[in-house]
Design a protein around this motif. Structure first.
Motif, PDB file in Angstrom:
ATOM      1  N   VAL B 145      27.161   6.601  39.220  1.00  0.00           N
ATOM      2  CA  VAL B 145      27.267   5.165  38.990  1.00  0.00           C
ATOM      3  C   VAL B 145      26.394   4.748  37.809  1.00  0.00           C
ATOM      4  N   LYS B 146      27.001   4.098  36.839  1.00  0.00           N
ATOM      5  CA  LYS B 146      26.206   3.606  35.712  1.00  0.00           C
ATOM      6  C   LYS B 146      26.058   2.083  35.714  1.00  0.00           C
ATOM      7  N   GLU B 147      26.904   1.410  36.511  1.00  0.00           N
ATOM      8  CA  GLU B 147      26.785  -0.045  36.665  1.00  0.00           C
ATOM      9  C   GLU B 147      27.202  -0.380  38.080  1.00  0.00           C
ATOM     10  N   MET B 148      26.575  -1.411  38.648  1.00  0.00           N
ATOM     11  CA  MET B 148      27.094  -1.867  39.949  1.00  0.00           C
ATOM     12  C   MET B 148      26.743  -3.317  40.183  1.00  0.00           C
ATOM     13  N   ARG B 149      27.565  -3.987  40.978  1.00  0.00           N
ATOM     14  CA  ARG B 149      27.236  -5.341  41.425  1.00  0.00           C
ATOM     15  C   ARG B 149      27.813  -5.531  42.814  1.00  0.00           C
ATOM     16  N   ILE B 150      27.215  -6.467  43.519  1.00  0.00           N
ATOM     17  CA  ILE B 150      27.646  -6.723  44.895  1.00  0.00           C
ATOM     18  C   ILE B 150      28.166  -8.145  44.971  1.00  0.00           C
ATOM     19  N   GLU B 151      29.340  -8.281  45.551  1.00  0.00           N
ATOM     20  CA  GLU B 151      29.857  -9.627  45.815  1.00  0.00           C
ATOM     21  C   GLU B 151      30.193  -9.690  47.287  1.00  0.00           C
ATOM     22  N   GLY B 152      29.475 -10.506  48.013  1.00  0.00           N
ATOM     23  CA  GLY B 152      29.676 -10.580  49.461  1.00  0.00           C
ATOM     24  C   GLY B 152      29.440  -9.224  50.074  1.00  0.00           C
ATOM     25  N   SER B 153      30.470  -8.682  50.730  1.00  0.00           N
ATOM     26  CA  SER B 153      30.278  -7.382  51.358  1.00  0.00           C
ATOM     27  C   SER B 153      31.047  -6.303  50.594  1.00  0.00           C
ATOM     28  N   GLU B 162      33.374  12.602  32.920  1.00  0.00           N
ATOM     29  CA  GLU B 162      33.184  13.398  31.715  1.00  0.00           C
ATOM     30  C   GLU B 162      33.718  12.713  30.462  1.00  0.00           C
ATOM     31  N   ASP B 163      34.964  12.197  30.543  1.00  0.00           N
ATOM     32  CA  ASP B 163      35.559  11.619  29.347  1.00  0.00           C
ATOM     33  C   ASP B 163      36.070  10.202  29.572  1.00  0.00           C
ATOM     34  N   SER B 164      35.669   9.597  30.671  1.00  0.00           N
ATOM     35  CA  SER B 164      36.180   8.254  30.934  1.00  0.00           C
ATOM     36  C   SER B 164      35.242   7.495  31.865  1.00  0.00           C
ATOM     37  N   LEU B 165      35.487   6.194  31.932  1.00  0.00           N
ATOM     38  CA  LEU B 165      34.760   5.359  32.892  1.00  0.00           C
ATOM     39  C   LEU B 165      35.741   4.966  33.984  1.00  0.00           C
ATOM     40  N   GLU B 166      35.276   4.963  35.208  1.00  0.00           N
ATOM     41  CA  GLU B 166      36.161   4.632  36.318  1.00  0.00           C
ATOM     42  C   GLU B 166      35.563   3.451  37.073  1.00  0.00           C
ATOM     43  N   GLN B 167      36.386   2.414  37.265  1.00  0.00           N
ATOM     44  CA  GLN B 167      35.911   1.277  38.046  1.00  0.00           C
ATOM     45  C   GLN B 167      36.354   1.459  39.481  1.00  0.00           C
ATOM     46  N   VAL B 178      23.105   7.035  41.646  1.00  0.00           N
ATOM     47  CA  VAL B 178      23.095   6.359  40.351  1.00  0.00           C
ATOM     48  C   VAL B 178      22.561   7.260  39.235  1.00  0.00           C
ATOM     49  N   LEU B 179      23.120   7.035  38.047  1.00  0.00           N
ATOM     50  CA  LEU B 179      22.641   7.726  36.853  1.00  0.00           C
ATOM     51  C   LEU B 179      21.411   6.988  36.323  1.00  0.00           C
ATOM     52  N   PRO B 180      20.565   7.674  35.583  1.00  0.00           N
ATOM     53  CA  PRO B 180      19.353   6.992  35.087  1.00  0.00           C
ATOM     54  C   PRO B 180      19.676   5.820  34.167  1.00  0.00           C
ATOM     55  N   GLU B 181      20.839   5.865  33.506  1.00  0.00           N
ATOM     56  CA  GLU B 181      21.152   4.781  32.570  1.00  0.00           C
ATOM     57  C   GLU B 181      21.548   3.478  33.272  1.00  0.00           C
ATOM     58  N   ILE B 182      21.605   3.488  34.578  1.00  0.00           N
ATOM     59  CA  ILE B 182      21.983   2.253  35.272  1.00  0.00           C
ATOM     60  C   ILE B 182      21.031   1.111  34.937  1.00  0.00           C
ATOM     61  N   ASN B 183      19.764   1.452  34.823  1.00  0.00           N
ATOM     62  CA  ASN B 183      18.758   0.468  34.393  1.00  0.00           C
ATOM     63  C   ASN B 183      17.472   1.222  34.074  1.00  0.00           C
ATOM     64  N   PRO B 184      16.618   0.622  33.246  1.00  0.00           N
ATOM     65  CA  PRO B 184      15.336   1.306  33.004  1.00  0.00           C
ATOM     66  C   PRO B 184      14.466   1.260  34.265  1.00  0.00           C
ATOM     67  N   ALA B 185      13.449   2.114  34.290  1.00  0.00           N
ATOM     68  CA  ALA B 185      12.503   2.121  35.407  1.00  0.00           C
ATOM     69  C   ALA B 185      11.162   1.647  34.873  1.00  0.00           C
ATOM     70  N   PRO B 186      10.890   0.347  34.962  1.00  0.00           N
ATOM     71  CA  PRO B 186       9.653  -0.157  34.358  1.00  0.00           C
ATOM     72  C   PRO B 186       8.404   0.414  35.029  1.00  0.00           C
ATOM     73  N   ILE B 187       7.352   0.543  34.222  1.00  0.00           N
ATOM     74  CA  ILE B 187       6.071   1.005  34.775  1.00  0.00           C
ATOM     75  C   ILE B 187       5.433  -0.173  35.503  1.00  0.00           C
ATOM     76  N   PRO B 188       5.039   0.019  36.750  1.00  0.00           N
ATOM     77  CA  PRO B 188       4.507  -1.115  37.515  1.00  0.00           C
ATOM     78  C   PRO B 188       3.231  -1.683  36.895  1.00  0.00           C
TER      79      PRO B 188
END
Lengths: 427, 259
Positions: B145-153, B162-167, B178-188
């Motif tokens: 997973v490189k992006e995600m959002r939640i709407e309701g349930s 490998e060669d495409s994005l799948e929704q 999740v892949l690391p590119e989903i979001n950065p991991a800020p230093i606390p």
């Protein structure tokens, strides 16, 4: 400000000074926060690696027995080098390490020691936050009331700067001027791994015993010297140079240091070892006269090397013990409930830190004698060369030989007398 | 929406591993621990997901005593509380055992709507645990997973193939890896670190968990564990002028088959 954002004391830096201070304060029930920039205490430190045990006993009697120490120092050595020649003095005194008593001094690895020490302060209740850089102080109406780190602000009745040689905090508070290249040294160091048995054989040590070796004449005439300490399974070998002289010298300090490693008297000690760590750091060189006039202003105290508590007197180099002692003095001043500034100064005297440093202040002048770093080691080796050279030819008398050596090294009798008097006065 | 549970692993820092050049044996004794790199992104992804849905993030790990430091670190990254299955067997558990432990702990925690895992661990990178947890809990799994959002349930995610994005979409509860590119991991920051030290940690022992016979026996056996050392050819081209050196370099690279 809410109670969550306020501590009795915030200490910047979890080195020996900051941790000793935090330990002592937390033990007395103070609410202490230590902020450390490295990911763990000790991770940003470079030091020769020798520690005088009495300091830890001031923090807590018997604490040293549990400490992450390497070898107790049983052999004190000084080596004078000239080219490939060398003269070594080895002093040992069993009274420093009587069985059943606290050994006088240990070699240590700071990454290990500092982390252990910080964990002990944590056990006393100090909060240690690692991986955080303090960006600056918060000042309100002339009083330091807290620190800024990232977007966060944290407040305290007192902030203690224990952020080391190049203390940004003490400078920002106007207590310490910019470091001058005349008053600091730049040190390079390697940790070279070797099996414990090999180290013991090469330095003639029993298990658990260690050697401390200081070297003169290994810096190509630059004001400075070398050091070697034996750890359990490694050797710390390094060199300190005065940066202004090193800069005009033409060779990189790193290269001069590599030559030291290959010196015929040093190489056999480290042969077959593996360099596992390389570090470089600044160190204060001025001793007593390098201590800032003021170590306190309203809401801020300075301890450890940030406050100039380092001693290099040629035959010993001390810093970690002084740092710890200054941390304890600061903590005692806070606990006393008196006006912190004068109380800190009083404690530094009571704990004998300022008097001890003052007593050896003259060494700075002795170490300023430039001939100490190349000429005199050459003279000494020249004399030994005359003494030990036997070829079957008719020898010149030793007296004549000494004159010849002095002449070869362009040292006049007048200079020798002058340096002698200066040296005698310094000590 | 109920809790978002993020699973993380405490691994040995690869910089501290030491490989004996002769035997290629790996010395782990001097290695410090750290939260597996991708899991730091996963923790942040869980925090963002639960923040957007107004729920609570819970951190969960299976580790030995050594992992205690990890909990403080994880909690300083946003989760409100942590659960820790503390057992020494974690040090050489495989994906099968780890997933059994984590799934049993998740059942014990009870209420959850989303489980977030890193795509793979920094040490083994086996991609086992997330999908296995999904299977054990009988809920959908969305990997890479490189992006995600939640709407309701409902969960909407973009998978990087490998060669495409799948929704894809799935009903919650679900597992995402999740892949690391989903979001950065800020230093606390300072306050986050201080808060992390105060948040509650619940410790489970293996016997506290509802496990079946065999759940704790690994399915894979490590036959050997060796370092990989690349021997260099040490070819030095230092003769002639620049043109000759370049010609020699190109010839040498061609000979090696890299050009």
């Amino acid at each position: 400000m809410s109670g969550e954002d306020k501590f009795d004391v915030i200490i910047i830096g979890a080195g020996p000074a900051g941790t000793a201070c935090a330990y002592t304060l937390a033990k007395e029930g103070k609410n202490v926060l230590v902020i450390e920039r490295g990911t763990a205490a000790g991770s940003k430190n470079v030091t020769g690696g020798r520690f005088y045990t009495y300091a830890l006993d001031l923090v807590e009697p018997g604490l040293w027995e549990d400490a992450a120490l390497e070898r107790k120092v049983t052999h004190e050595q000084i080596m004078m080098m000239a080219g490939e020649q060398s003269i070594t003095i080895d002093y040992s005194n069993p009274a420093f390490n009587k069985s059943g008593e606290m050994p006088q001094s240990f070699t240590i690895l700071r990454a290990v020691f500092d982390e252990w020490f910080a964990s002990k302060a944590e056990e006393q209740g100090a909060v240690i936050a690692c991986g955080i850089k303090v960006d600056g102080l918060i000042e309100e109406a002339g009083r330091i009331t807290g620190v800024k780190a990232g977007g966060d602000e944290m407040f305290a009745d007192l902030v203690i700067a224990a952020d080391g040689v190049n203390s940004m905090i003490a400078r920002q508070a106007g207590l310490v001027p910019e470091l001058s290249d005349k008053t600091i040294g730049v040190g390079v160091k390697e940790i070279i791994e070797l099996p414990a048995k090999t180290i013991e054989e090469r330095f003639h040590l029993k298990s658990g015993e260690g050697a401390s070796l200081l070297m003169l004449g290994c810096t190509e005439g630059i004001h400075g010297g070398g050091f070697l300490y034996t750890n359990n399974e490694s050797i710390s070998l390094g060199c300190v140079f005065t940066p202004s002289e090193a800069a005009s010298h033409g060779r990189q300090v790193h290269d001069i240091f590599q030559d030291l490693k290959m010196h015929p008297s040093i190489y056999p000690l480290i042969e077959g070892g593996k360099t596992v760590e390389y570090g470089a750091h600044l160190v204060r060189e001025e001793g007593y006269r390098g201590i800032p006039k003021k170590l306190y202003r309203d809401g801020l105290m300075v301890i450890g090397e940030a406050a100039g508590f380092v001693l290099n007197i040629g035959y010993t180099i001390r810093g970690i013990d002084l740092a710890i002692v200054s941390g304890v003095a600061a903590a005692r001043a806070v606990i006393s409930g008196k006006n912190p500034g004068p109380a800190y100064f009083e404690e530094l005297n009571n704990i004998k830190l300022l008097p001890s440093m003052k007593a050896v202040d003259g060494y700075f002048d002795l170490l300023e004698i430039h001939r100490l770093y190349e000429t005199y080691p050459k003279v000494a080796s020249g004399v030994f060369n005359k003494m030990y050279s036997i070829s079957g030819e008719t020898p010149v008398s030793i007296k004549k030989g000494i004159w010849g050596v002095l002449k070869d090294n362009k040292v006049s009798l007048w200079q020798l007398v002058k340096d002698g008097i200066r040296g005698y006065r310094s000590i | 929406m109920s809790n978002v549970i993020v699973c993380f692993k405490w691994v040995k820092a690869e910089d501290d591993l030491r490989i004996d050049p002769a035997t290629l044996a790996v010395d782990l004794s001097k290695a410090k621990g750290k939260i597996s790199d991708y899991d730091r992104n996963a923790i942040e992804a869980a925090r963002i997901a639960s923040e957007s849905a107004g729920s609570e993030t819970i951190a969960l790990t299976f580790g030995s005593n050594d992992a205690k430091t990890a909990l403080k670190d994880a909690l300083s990254r946003g989760p409100k509380q942590a659960f820790w299955v503390n057992d020494v067997s974690a040090e050489n558990a495989d994906g099968f055992v780890t997933a059994n432990m984590l799934a049993a702990a998740i059942r014990k925690i009870g209420s959850y709507s989303l489980i977030v895992c890193g795509e793979g661990a920094a040490d083994t990178y086996a991609h086992q645990v997330g999908p296995r947890i999904g299977a054990l809990l009988d809920i959908p799994v969305i990997s890479f997973v490189k992006e995600m959002r939640i709407e309701g349930s409902r969960l909407y995610a973009v998978r990087k193939l490998e060669d495409s994005l799948e929704q894809v979409e799935a009903d919650l509860p679900a597992v995402v890896t999740v892949l690391p590119e989903i979001n950065p991991a800020p230093i606390p920051g300072l306050k986050a670190v201080l808060e992390g030290g105060k948040k509650p940690v619940t410790e489970f022992k293996i016997q506290d968990l509802d496990l079946e016979d065999g759940d704790t026996s690994r399915k894979t056996d490590v036959v050997s564990f060796k370092g990989c050392s690349m021997s260099r050819k040490k070819i030095l081209i230092n003769e002639g002028d620049a043109k000759e050196k370049v010609t020699a370099l190109v010839a040498a690279l061609k000979k090696e088959g890299v050009l």
